[in-house]
Structures are given as structure tokens and as C-alpha cells.
Scaffold this motif. Structure first.
Motif, short mmCIF file in Angstrom:
data_model
loop_
_atom_site.label_atom_id
_atom_site.label_comp_id
_atom_site.label_asym_id
_atom_site.label_seq_id
_atom_site.Cartn_x
_atom_site.Cartn_y
_atom_site.Cartn_z
N THR A 36 0.84 -1.20 0.00
CA THR A 36 0.00 0.00 0.00
C THR A 36 0.88 1.25 0.00
O THR A 36 0.71 2.14 -0.85
CB THR A 36 -0.93 0.00 1.24
N GLU A 55 10.05 2.95 6.10
CA GLU A 55 9.60 1.61 6.51
C GLU A 55 10.45 1.17 7.70
O GLU A 55 11.67 1.24 7.65
CB GLU A 55 9.76 0.64 5.32
N SER A 64 2.62 -7.90 3.32
CA SER A 64 2.89 -7.92 1.88
C SER A 64 3.92 -8.96 1.45
O SER A 64 4.19 -9.10 0.25
CB SER A 64 3.30 -6.53 1.40
N THR A 378 -3.79 -7.09 -4.85
CA THR A 378 -4.23 -6.91 -6.24
C THR A 378 -4.69 -5.49 -6.53
O THR A 378 -4.49 -4.99 -7.64
CB THR A 378 -5.40 -7.89 -6.53
C1 FAD Z 1 -3.07 -14.70 4.73
C2 FAD Z 1 -3.28 -13.60 3.74
C3 FAD Z 1 -3.38 -13.89 2.39
C4 FAD Z 1 -3.59 -12.88 1.46
N1 FAD Z 1 -3.61 -13.20 0.15
C5 FAD Z 1 -3.80 -12.24 -0.77
C6 FAD Z 1 -3.75 -12.55 -2.15
O1 FAD Z 1 -3.46 -13.68 -2.53
N2 FAD Z 1 -3.99 -11.56 -3.03
C7 FAD Z 1 -4.27 -10.28 -2.65
O2 FAD Z 1 -4.54 -9.47 -3.51
N3 FAD Z 1 -4.26 -9.92 -1.34
C8 FAD Z 1 -4.02 -10.87 -0.41
N4 FAD Z 1 -3.97 -10.55 0.93
C9 FAD Z 1 -4.10 -9.14 1.31
C10 FAD Z 1 -2.78 -8.39 1.15
O3 FAD Z 1 -1.68 -9.21 1.46
C11 FAD Z 1 -2.76 -7.16 2.04
O4 FAD Z 1 -3.91 -6.39 1.78
C12 FAD Z 1 -1.55 -6.26 1.80
O5 FAD Z 1 -0.36 -6.99 1.78
C13 FAD Z 1 -1.49 -5.20 2.88
O6 FAD Z 1 -0.41 -4.36 2.58
P1 FAD Z 1 -0.11 -3.10 3.47
O7 FAD Z 1 0.97 -2.36 2.80
O8 FAD Z 1 -1.36 -2.36 3.74
O9 FAD Z 1 0.38 -3.69 4.87
P2 FAD Z 1 1.80 -4.34 5.23
O10 FAD Z 1 2.34 -5.12 4.13
O11 FAD Z 1 1.64 -5.03 6.53
O12 FAD Z 1 2.74 -3.08 5.39
C14 FAD Z 1 2.71 -2.21 6.49
C15 FAD Z 1 4.15 -1.81 6.78
O13 FAD Z 1 4.16 -0.73 7.72
C16 FAD Z 1 5.37 -0.85 8.45
N5 FAD Z 1 5.27 -0.04 9.66
C17 FAD Z 1 4.46 -0.26 10.73
N6 FAD Z 1 4.67 0.68 11.65
C18 FAD Z 1 5.61 1.53 11.18
C19 FAD Z 1 6.27 2.68 11.70
N7 FAD Z 1 5.99 3.17 12.90
N8 FAD Z 1 7.23 3.28 10.94
C20 FAD Z 1 7.54 2.79 9.69
N9 FAD Z 1 6.95 1.69 9.19
C21 FAD Z 1 6.00 1.07 9.90
C22 FAD Z 1 5.47 -2.34 8.72
O14 FAD Z 1 6.77 -2.76 9.06
C23 FAD Z 1 4.97 -2.94 7.40
O15 FAD Z 1 6.02 -3.29 6.53
C24 FAD Z 1 -3.73 -11.54 1.89
C25 FAD Z 1 -3.63 -11.23 3.25
C26 FAD Z 1 -3.39 -12.25 4.18
C27 FAD Z 1 -3.25 -11.93 5.61
#
Ligand code: FAD
Length: 551
Positions: A36, A55, A64, A378
Motif C-alpha cells: 500500500t 519503513e 505484503s 491486487t
Molecule cells: C493470509 C493472507 C493472504 C492474502 N492473500 C492475498 C492474495 O493472494 N492476493 C491479494 O490481492 N491480497 C491478499 N492478501 C491481502 C494483502 O496481502 C494485504 O492487503 C496487503 O499486503 C497489505 O499491505 P499493506 O501495505 O497495507 O500492509 P503491510 O504489508 O503489513 O505493510 C505495512 C508496513 O508498515 C510498516 N510499519 C508499521 N509501523 C511503522 C512505523 N511506525 N514506521 C515505519 N513503518 C511502519 C510495517 O513494518 C509494514 O512493513 C492476503 C492477506 C493475508 C493476511
């Protein structure tokens, strides 16, 4: 203001980016380097904004790199009437294939239909899906006889009535995230991993900046920005709480786990929906010589930094897959690895975590802070668009062109008339001529796009870069160099897990090659003997946590 000179994506470039983050008032600072945050940084940088991304661990450290790794239309969500989400996801698949063909591999999905179930209903559902997705020609679903289902899914339980097959896509989620971060930096963003944001600063009720703690070189930088975006996934609530703020929506962390098997033990092709006789549901996906199966979906209250599969999670998934493939007699000995990811779901009254929508939520509160949570891998591009739309009143018109994320390729994409297949065929020949084993070449072509040129160039300098890390580990020494020089890998885990995918997709977590990788990193990054030992110990501990959990 940060100059538009692209930052180098390595230790020196990171150091410089962190200094520059402290020197100017940015348009946008993004907290969180998951898909994201990296997607928002790339979109904003392409529009000409001055952008920073911070990050706390590594790109894709969180959910992710722990997803099911599929770029999918979300057929399952049709049951719940989430038509807009399905349409958006289905259309995104085409865009991602255009900008990242090297990371979006075809994955034929089979929906089997058993005795007592309605084949007609499944076909009707897939027809609705095709129409929402605008599927044409081979993108449309096809009906399968029981024999055709069995051909792709040998050993599936009886009585089988038939099934439906339609195309979805499999990716390496960590590399997809990384390439978005690299692309953001290529277009002027200042991007830093291993740096934690803390203490959001307020002035007159508005968020105006924060402190960034460098966890590699032990310093703190004060950053100011016109807008801050909290894209921290399951950490969203924690980041807000640290600043005394509350989330506008109630977020429920929901854990999902996967188990990794050898494709020899579950010899399916493509992927399938699993439905056990007790009603448990899941997915099984083939990735080269492996098949992984998931996922559970349970409300979670444990450590966000180290979510791990428990033995009972594994039992649940093993029972489900064994019920679907009874002839395989799968057991604990077949579990090569496990992983767990946590979703930040937006709570919906009266719904279980499995039934809760995967839609995202974006809100501004207090002024100066946008929070984004939920969603899917996605649909990350669309989430970025929604965030920047909400940023519009604060930032005004973008200095550059409007959204270009659907047309500008990601850094590893192979562009040109011949296409990816011809590129891979040619580079495979060159690698094999240089002595690289065919199995290693197959993995390299699955994981990398035009980075194969970098590996070959390293090999032209010194052939030892094309030697394996270890005869049992299907990875090259040059991949470690690539990861440090061009992909900002700063720790052994950064390389083994999120750059080269050896933690999950190589024999015994790639442990046999960890020493060689640590040697290369120690020399280039100036680690002393203690740090090298610490890095190896951390990796061993990390690998142990991804093994079959204790009973
Ligand atoms: C089991 C599972 C299977 C899934 N399968 C799929 C799939 O097959 N296809 C699909 O489209 N979606 C899938 N999803 C959904 C998808 O993986 C998530 O929606 C997406 O990865 C979320 O990304 P994000 O960037 O929001 O969160 P994250 O990837 O968790 O990123 C958040 C980041 O913020 C950082 N952070 C936190 N606090 C701080 C701070 N204070 N300072 C700096 N950095 C910080 C963390 O270290 C982390 O890296 C799945 C989810 C799960 C749980």
C-alpha cells in the motif's frame, strides 16, 4: 526541496535519502513500506510530488510478503455481493500484467464441483465474473469434465461432477512491493527501509511531521510534510495510538497461514479452491516445484511483528487438504515450511473474519494525516489513487501529469516487441552456457525480469558471481550483490526472504547457502565478525519459526 536526482537504491543512497528527508518540507510522507505505502509513493512521485517513504523494517516485511501471492479477481467475493471489489480486482489483473509481466505469472484456477453441488450455479457465477472482468477469448472460463478436472488435480476426492477453469495470476508479493518502492525512488521519491516513524508532530491541531529513527546507523531525523499518510497495515492503530489518536474505523487483525509442500507430494497444476467435506475452505497453488495451501482466517491478538503458524493452524490446513486429496496421505513430514500473515480488516457488525469485506478504508483525521487500511495486494494501485484523491484539497493540483501507474512499467519489466518469453529464452541460453544449472535458471526466470541482464553483467566481470551459493541452494552469488547494490538489502533476512525468496521456496530454507550469502554481505557492507554471526543467528531463528511449529 529534495532534488529530482533519483536516489540510488542501496546503503549509500539510503543514507543520503535520510539526510535529504530531514532538510526539506515534503509534499507527502508515507509511513509503511508494504504494497500500500510503496504503491502510494510511486503514484505520487509519478505525479511530480516531493515524496518520502519510511519503513521500519524492510519493504514487504509485514503482510505484503505473507499473502497467498495471487493477483486475483476475487471470484469468492461474488457470494457476498461485493461486485465493485470483484470488478476492480479483475480489471487490475490486466494492468499488472502490462506493467509487471515478469511478476504476474499465469495460474489456471480450477473450481471443482462435487456430487450434491450445482454445476449450473458455479457456471453462472463464473459467467457473471467474466462479464464484470470484461474477459475475452482465452480469459473466459471453460467448463471441465470430471476427467479434465482430475488431469489438473490428480487425487481429488470423489464424487466429482466436473468443474470450471479460468485464468488467475501468481506473483512474488515481496518483489512486487520492492519494485514499486524502486520505481518510486526512480521517479524522485526518497525511500528508506529500516527506519521507524515515531512521534507524529502536531501544530494547531494539524499533523505536520514526525521523527524518523534510523535503525541501521542510529540517528534520528525530524521530517516535515504537508501531508502524512499512515499506510501501516495492521500497525495502523498502534501508529495512531502512539500519537493519542483513534482510528475512524474499528480494525480487526485476522491471521491466515499457509503450509508449503513439495509438488511431488501434491502434484497439482495451477491452483484450486479447496472445500473439505466439513465445510472448511481454502486454496492450493503451484509455484514451480512447490505447492502451498492456505489459508485460515481467525481473529488475532498476538505479536504483529512475528505472526507465526501454530500447530493447530497447521492441523486445520492439513486436515482440509487431506480431506480433498485423501489418496496423498499427507502428514506433518510433508510440511516443508509455514507462514502467517495478518490482515487489517474493517469490522462489519455480525460478520466473521472470513465473511468480512476485503475493501479498503481511507480517511483524513486529524487534518494533515490520511490513514489507509484494509484492501488487497491486487488492488494496491486503486488504493493509491483513492488516497491521492483525498489528498487533493491539501496538495492542490499535481505538478506533473495525472495517474501514470497503469502505463509506466515497473523497473524489472521487459519492454520491447519480442516480449518476456523471448527475453527469458535468450537469457536462459546465456546462463546455461555460463554453467548455471537449468533448475536455477528456471527459478531465476520466475523471479526476475530484466535483472537477469545485471546478473549476466556481473558474470562477465567475474564468472564466480554466477556460481551457486551452495550446491543444494538454487540461487546465485550474484543475486546477493544485486540485492545489495540495486535493491537496498541491508540484512541477511532482507536478502534470503524478501529479495531471493529462499526462506520459503528452497530446500530447508536455503540454510546451506546462508553462510556464503553472509560472507558476501559482510564484505560489501563492512560487517565485523560479530555482526556476521548475529545476522546468521537471526536468520536461523527466523527459519526455525517458519518450520513445522511444535505441538
Ligand atoms: C493470509 C493472507 C493472504 C492474502 N492473500 C492475498 C492474495 O493472494 N492476493 C491479494 O490481492 N491480497 C491478499 N492478501 C491481502 C494483502 O496481502 C494485504 O492487503 C496487503 O499486503 C497489505 O499491505 P499493506 O501495505 O497495507 O500492509 P503491510 O504489508 O503489513 O505493510 C505495512 C508496513 O508498515 C510498516 N510499519 C508499521 N509501523 C511503522 C512505523 N511506525 N514506521 C515505519 N513503518 C511502519 C510495517 O513494518 C509494514 O512493513 C492476503 C492477506 C493475508 C493476511
Amino acid at each position: 526541496m529534495p532534488t529530482p536526482t533519483p536516489q540510488k537504491f542501496n546503503l549509500a543512497g539510503r543514507r543520503d535519502a535520510l539526510t535529504r528527508l530531514g532538510q526539506a518540507r515534503l509534499d507527502l510522507l508515507i509511513i509503511g513500506g508494504g504494497i500500500t505505502g510503496c504503491g502510494i509513493a510511486r503514484d505520487a512521485a509519478l505525479r511530480g510530488w516531493t515524496v518520502g517513504l519510511v519503513e521500519k523494517e524492510d519493504f514487504a516485511f509485514g503482510t505484503s510478503s505473507r499473502s497467498s501471492k495471487i493477483i486475483h479477481g476475487g471470484v469468492r467475493y461474488l457470494e457476498y455481493g461485493h461486485f465493485l471489489l470483484v470488478k476492480e480486482s479483475a480489471l487490475e489483473r490486466r494492468v499488472l500484467r502490462t506493467i509487471a509481466p515478469h511478476l504476474v505469472h499465469h495460474l489456471p484456477f480450477v473450481f471443482p464441483v462435487f456430487g450434491g453441488e450445482s454445476l449450473l450455479k458455479v457456471r453462472a457465477g463464473l459467467a457473471v465474473f467474466d462479464s464484470l472482468a470484461g474477459s475475452k477469448g482465452s480469459e473466459k472460463h471453460e467448463n471441465l469434465s470430471p476427467e479434465e478436472v482430475r488431469e489438473q488435480l490428480p487425487g481429488l476426492r470423489e464424487p466429482l461432477k466436473g468443474g470450471v477453469r479460468y485464468p488467475e495470476y501468481i506473483t512474488d508479493d515481496a518483489r512486487l512491493t520492492l519494485e514499486n518502492a524502486q520505481s518510486a525512488a526512480e521517479h524522485g521519491a526518497l525511500v528508506v527501509n529500516h527506519a521507524r516513524v515515531q512521534h507524529l508532530r502536531m501544530s494547531d491541531g494539524r499533523v505536520t511531521g514526525c521523527s524518523v529513527v534510523d535503525l541501521i546507523e542510529d540517528r534520528t531525523v525530524e521530517v516535515s510534510a504537508r501531508l502524512i499518510v499512515n499506510a501501516t497495515g495492521v500497525w495502523t492503530g498502534g501508529v495512531l495510538a502512539e500519537a493519542g489518536l483513534e482510528a475512524e474505523f474499528s480494525l480487526i487483525p485476522s491471521k491466515g497461514i499457509h503450509i508449503l509442500l513439495s509438488a511431488e507430494r501434491l502434484p497439482i497444476e495451477g491452483a484450486t479452491f479447496l472445500r473439505a467435506t466439513n465445510g472448511k475452505r481454502g486454496l492450493a497453488m503451484r509455484r514451480l516445484g512447490y505447492v502451498y495451501v492456505g489459508t485460515t482466517d481467525d481473529e488475532y491478538g498476538g505479536s504483529l511483528d512475528r505472526p507465526r503458524a501454530t500447530r493447530s493452524d497447521v492441523d486445520e490446513v492439513l486436515d482440509m487438504v487431506s480431506d480433498c486429496f485423501p489418496e496423498q496421505h499427507l502428514g506433518y513430514d510433508d510440511v516443508l515450511a509455514t507462514w502467517a500473515g495478518v490482515r487489517p480488516l474493517i469490522r462489519e457488525a455480525g460478520k466473521s473474519t472470513r465473511d468480512t469485506s476485503r475493501e479498503d478504508a481511507v480517511w483524513v483525521s486529524p487534518p494533515g494525516l490520511i490513514t489507509v487500511a484494509g484492501g488487497k495486494l491486487t488492488t494496491y494501485r486503486q488504493m493509491a489513487r483513492r488516497v491521492l484523491e483525498l489528498a487533493d484539497p491539501d496538495l492542490g493540483p499535481a505538478p506533473g501529469p495525472p495517474d501514470r501507474t497503469a502505463t509506466v512499467p515497473l523497473p524489472g519489466a521487459v519492454v520491447g516487441p519480442a516480449g518476456l518469453a523471448a527475453y527469458h529464452a535468450e537469457r536462459s541460453r546465456d546462463l546455461i552456457e555460463a554453467g548455471v544449472e537449468p533448475a536455477v535458471v528456471e527459478r531465476l526466470c520466475w523471479l526476475y525480469g530484466n535483472q537477469l541482464d545485471d546478473l549476466l553483467a556481473f558474470g562477465a566481470e567475474d564468472l564466480s558471481w554466477l556460481e551457486p551459493l551452495h550446491p543444494e541452494v538454487p540461487a546465485l552469488r550474484g543475486e546477493v550483490r544485486l540485492a545489495m547494490e540495486r535493491e537496498m538489502a541491508l540484512t541477511l533476512v532482507d536478502f534470503m526472504d524478501r529479495r531471493a525468496a529462499l526462506l520459503l521456496f528452497s530446500p530447508n530454507f536455503g540454510l546451506a547457502g546462508a553462510d556464503a550469502a553472509a560472507d558476501i554481505m559482510a564484505e560489501a557492507l563492512g560487517w565485523d565478525a560479530d555482526q556476521r554471526t548475529r545476522e546468521l543467528a537471526e536468520y536461523r531463528e527466523f527459519a526455525a519459526e517458519h518450520a513445522l511449529p511444535p505441538a
